[in-house]
Write an enzyme that holds these catalytic residues in place. Structure first.
Site, short mmCIF file in Angstrom:
data_model
loop_
_atom_site.label_atom_id
_atom_site.label_comp_id
_atom_site.label_asym_id
_atom_site.label_seq_id
_atom_site.Cartn_x
_atom_site.Cartn_y
_atom_site.Cartn_z
CB THR A 1 -22.99 2.61 4.04
OG1 THR A 1 -24.80 1.50 4.35
CG2 THR A 1 -22.31 1.40 4.62
CD GLU B 1 -16.98 11.11 2.23
OE1 GLU B 1 -16.96 10.41 0.71
OE2 GLU B 1 -17.77 10.38 3.12
CG HIS C 1 -17.56 6.46 0.80
ND1 HIS C 1 -17.81 7.71 0.04
CD2 HIS C 1 -17.86 5.84 -0.33
CE1 HIS C 1 -18.77 8.13 -0.72
NE2 HIS C 1 -19.27 6.50 -0.66
CB ILE C 2 -14.36 0.58 1.80
CG1 ILE C 2 -14.56 1.04 3.60
CG2 ILE C 2 -13.18 1.65 1.99
CD1 ILE C 2 -13.32 0.14 4.02
N GLY D 1 -34.41 0.31 -0.86
CA GLY D 1 -33.79 0.10 -1.96
C GLY D 1 -33.50 -1.62 -2.64
NE ARG E 1 -22.70 10.35 -2.15
CZ ARG E 1 -22.52 8.20 -2.43
NH1 ARG E 1 -22.41 8.13 -1.46
NH2 ARG E 1 -22.35 8.82 -3.70
CB ILE F 1 -28.00 -1.16 -1.30
CG1 ILE F 1 -27.07 -1.02 -1.87
CG2 ILE F 1 -27.07 -1.09 0.96
CD1 ILE F 1 -27.03 0.61 -1.85
NE ARG G 1 -38.95 9.11 -2.57
CZ ARG G 1 -38.11 10.11 -3.66
NH1 ARG G 1 -38.97 9.68 -4.63
NH2 ARG G 1 -37.89 11.21 -3.49
CB THR G 2 -43.67 1.82 -1.72
OG1 THR G 2 -42.88 2.72 -2.96
CG2 THR G 2 -44.02 0.92 -2.03
#
Length: 306
Positions: free
Chosen positions: A218, A248, A266-267, A145, A220, A147, A167-168
């Site tokens: 980065t 977390e 988680h930054i 995607g 989940r 990111i 997926r693509t």
């Protein structure tokens, strides 16, 4: 429109809102509130039980791109708009992913700790500081995607060979997930947390990583079987740069002393410029809802997070 917010969000855009009240604890503690028309939340669990407390709610505005803590279909079934803040945090998160990759492969944290603890003796060939090349290595990106594509652009500047799974089947670099894991020197995760992706990298798939490979997360924490990952890292077979964790802010204690892991709290979006831009998007969504308009960043039940 009365807005109940998790906190005051950074940046001048937040001052454009007129009627804001701040939570004093978790959302359920607010009790039943018929006067609240909007929730502005970050990291809050919003489910059917929570929504029952706010019968006149028109929008849940999430501060962040990931909305896995919010029941999307519960919002949709009640006609409540759900929004997020995509796009503006792409560069910052991609930068952190690449920073973790560099830190792990070049053993930056190990070296920093040695200097601070006065264990550096000046030997340029000390094996504790011996890293691995990033340039010329193979990077596997899982989730192409916004990111993921930004990470691929940065990898190109380092002359990395980039493979991807999404997926693509976008181009010749696409691989089946198992094939990608077996071929890559480093793997970077950029997926939303869904029923489909929860535990996607289980013990079997982690075992496919080649010896010395590096996993960057980065996205989940629950996308990976955390206990299986801990076992692989404790064995020393692979390396990791982790910004997210399954529970977390709890981090598995086994990871804290390992030299082959770089840990971050988680930054991914934590730059002043990015956080202010996220507030701008959040406020635009709230203002649109207050005017009876469709918010610009509406999330639908079948949407895939960027």
């Amino acid at each position: 429109m009365k807005i109940l917010a998790s906190r005051r969000f950074p940046g001048s855009a937040w001052d454009e809102l007129d009627d804001v009240e701040y939570l004093d604890g978790p959302l359920p503690g607010a009790g039943r509130r018929e006067d609240v028309g909007a929730l502005a939340v970050v990291g809050e669990r919003v489910d059917d039980e929570t929504l029952d407390l706010f019968p006149n709610l028109s929008i849940v505005a999430n501060y962040g791109v990931g909305y896995d803590s919010i029941d999307v279909e519960a919002c949709a079934s009640r006609g409540i708009a759900l929004t997020n803040t995509p796009g503006v945090l792409t560069a910052a998160t991609a930068e952190l992913a690449f920073a973790l990759l560099l830190a792990v492969r070049r053993r930056l944290v190990v070296g920093d700790r040695a200097v601070r603890e006065r264990r550096w003796r000046g030997g340029w060939a000390d094996p504790d500081f011996l890293g691995r090349d990033v340039s010329g290595s193979t990077l596997g990106i899982v989730g192409l995607g916004r990111i993921g594509r930004a990470v691929a652009q940065r990898a190109a500047a380092f002359d990395m060979r980039v493979l991807h799974h999404s997926r693509t089947r976008a181009d010749v670099g696409w691989r089946e997930l198992d094939e990608l894991l077996a071929q890559a020197d480093a793997v970077s995760l950029h997926l939303p947390l869904t029923d489909e992706t929860r535990g996607l990298l289980d013990a079997r798939r982690l075992a496919l990583l080649r010896d010395g490979a590096c996993l960057i997360n980065t996205a989940r924490g629950r996308i990976v079987d955390e206990q299986a990952l801990v076992m692989e890292l404790v064995s020393g077979r692979i390396e990791a740069g982790l910004d997210v964790f399954a529970r977390e802010p709890e981090v598995p204690r086994e990871l804290l002393g390992l030299p082959n892991v770089v840990l971050a709290p988680h930054i991914g979006s934590a730059t002043a410029e990015t956080r202010e831009a996220m507030t701008r998007v959040l406020v635009d969504n709230l203002l649109a809802a207050a005017c009876g308009e469709t918010p610009p960043n509406l999330v639908y039940p079948d949407a895939e997070a960027p």
